[in-house]
Write an enzyme that holds these catalytic residues in place. Structure first.
Site, short mmCIF file in Angstrom:
data_model
loop_
_atom_site.label_atom_id
_atom_site.label_comp_id
_atom_site.label_asym_id
_atom_site.label_seq_id
_atom_site.Cartn_x
_atom_site.Cartn_y
_atom_site.Cartn_z
N CYS A 146 0.86 -1.19 0.00
CA CYS A 146 0.00 0.00 0.00
C CYS A 146 0.90 1.24 0.00
O CYS A 146 1.48 1.59 1.03
CB CYS A 146 -0.93 -0.01 1.21
SG CYS A 146 -1.93 1.48 1.32
N ASP A 206 -6.24 3.09 -4.74
CA ASP A 206 -6.72 3.18 -3.37
C ASP A 206 -7.26 4.60 -3.15
O ASP A 206 -6.59 5.57 -3.47
CB ASP A 206 -5.58 2.87 -2.40
CG ASP A 206 -6.07 2.57 -1.00
OD1 ASP A 206 -7.25 2.21 -0.85
OD2 ASP A 206 -5.26 2.69 -0.06
N HIS A 207 -8.43 4.68 -2.64
CA HIS A 207 -9.08 5.96 -2.33
C HIS A 207 -9.14 6.88 -3.56
O HIS A 207 -8.61 6.57 -4.61
CB HIS A 207 -8.38 6.69 -1.17
CG HIS A 207 -8.30 5.87 0.07
ND1 HIS A 207 -7.74 6.32 1.23
CD2 HIS A 207 -8.73 4.61 0.35
CE1 HIS A 207 -7.81 5.38 2.16
NE2 HIS A 207 -8.40 4.33 1.64
N TYR A 238 -13.88 6.21 -0.68
CA TYR A 238 -14.32 5.23 -1.68
C TYR A 238 -15.49 5.69 -2.54
O TYR A 238 -16.32 4.89 -2.95
CB TYR A 238 -14.65 3.90 -0.99
CG TYR A 238 -13.40 3.20 -0.52
CD1 TYR A 238 -12.67 2.41 -1.40
CD2 TYR A 238 -12.90 3.37 0.77
CE1 TYR A 238 -11.51 1.78 -1.00
CE2 TYR A 238 -11.74 2.74 1.18
CZ TYR A 238 -11.05 1.96 0.30
OH TYR A 238 -9.88 1.34 0.68
#
Ligand code: DNO
Length: 382
Positions: free
Chosen positions: A267, A341-342, A358
């Protein structure tokens, strides 16, 4: 992209239209620790397949607190965890993300931080966080974790807030608690933190390694890939130890249960909060154990604040990271699942209520940008 299940305001069809072939999801309705039955897993697969996609990665199969504290029914929870893994493999789902963060998952102080372009981002502001810890949560002994200057700044920060802003801060700080739809009272949170009073980082690592030694051999036999998510942000919070923060942590947890099944959810947004984490270097050195990838950017400052930046614009050198990932995939002849991500809350999504980070359009923007980067780099590298 990630899908939170039938209650997610972002539908599977939206995700399909974003150009995705695989979905990352979890059976969020099953309480932490209970077995994911084959019937429930199949029900979810059917939903995803009905929209023309595949359930490619589980995020997350959560680890029960008893396992993290090695207390109570931990052995039983480990057996149940193994049973869930077995059931997933039986249904053909073989990549599983999880984390070993005590009590809290991610932590932000603001989930609607206004960017210069008026879209909204997630933000971690250190003074606001310290104000939450000292004055809203009133955690016993918290003052010992901060310098006098930090405490003064936090006090001023608190004074600058209206009651409403204080309430929002309190609520935001606790959003990363699993099951956070519920209202967590101060007492409940303090009691959960108290359980770690005698568990330092070394001990928590011991518990993680024990857990890995229990689950990894079976995962390997089933051809599964376990992907531990780094701590977000990657340092201790609220007196809790955090043990998946640095390259050393990664090396140690891989060595504790050596196996191709023992791996990492790489991540970028979490790891990059520490300037001492060399992201392309981690891909080079631990690529064989990277089983899932979250691509996200952050912008940090010298005070310890960071906000979630546009995917291609922040302290993560996305070009260098994606280049290493492509080289890795080409070397190994495999495709590692990855997701943006996001994303910022923007356009139409500003009027919708979605899971923090999200919303659909911001993620789609990130996905499109990263897809373009990947496309260009792959063409150059092949
Ligand atoms: C936040 C996510 C995390 C992640 C878990 C994995 O947006 O990246 O909540 O899903 O830590 O176990």
């Amino acid at each position: 992209m990630r899908w939170f299940g039938p209650n997610d305001p972002v539908s599977l069809r939206d995700i399909r239209q974003a150009g995705c072939s695989g979905v990352v999801t979890a059976l969020h309705h099953i309480p932490v620790g209970e077995i994911w039955s084959i019937a429930e897993i199949r029900r979810r697969i059917a939903l995803v397949e009905a929209e023309g996609m595949r359930w490619s990665v589980v995020e997350s199969l959560p680890v029960h607190e008893d396992i993290k504290q090695q207390t109570g029914h931990y052995q039983q929870y480990i057996d149940q965890y193994k049973q869930s893994l077995y059931n997933l493999a039986y249904c053909g789902i073989k990549t599983v993300t999880y984390n070993f963060m005590p009590v809290l998952d991610w932590m932000r102080t603001d989930i609607a931080y206004t960017m210069p372009d008026t879209s909204l981002a997630l933000y971690f502001e250190r003074s606001a966080f310290i104000a939450f810890d000292l004055y809203l949560l009133q955690r016993p002994g918290a003052a010992a974790d901060y310098t006098p200057e930090e405490i003064t700044k936090a006090e001023l920060r608190l004074k600058s807030m209206t009651d409403r802003q204080r309430n929002t801060l309190y609520h935001n700080a606790l959003l990363g608690l699993p099951g956070s739809d519920e209202r967590f009272t101060k007492e409940v949170v303090l009691a959960a933190l108290e359980k770690y009073a005698h568990i330092d980082a070394a001990r928590l690592k011991q518990y993680l390694f024990y857990f890995l030694q229990q689950i990894i051999p079976m995962a390997e036999e089933l051809g599964m890939k376990m992907a531990i998510h780094p701590d977000d942000p990657p340092y201790p919070l609220l007196g809790l130890p955090r043990i998946v923060c640095t390259e050393t942590d990664i090396r140690e947890l891989l060595e504790a249960a050596p196996s191709p099944a023992n791996g990492l959810c790489f991540c970028t947004g979490s790891l990059a909060v520490r300037p001492d984490n060399d992201l392309p270097g981690i891909v080079r050195r631990y690529g064989d154990h990277i089983h899932f990838i979250h691509l996200r950017n952050i912008r940090r400052d010298a005070e310890g604040n960071f906000f979630e930046a546009d995917h291609l614009d922040g302290d993560v050198n996305m070009y260098a990271v994606v280049k290493e990932i492509i080289a890795l995939m080409q070397r190994k002849g495999i495709s590692i699942p990855m997701r943006p991500d996001h994303g910022h809350q923007m356009l139409d999504d500003l009027h919708k209520q979605t899971y923090p980070g999200y919303s659909a359009i911001g993620r789609l923007r990130g996905l499109a940008e990263i897809r373009g980067l990947e496309y260009g780099l792959s063409a150059m590298q092949s």
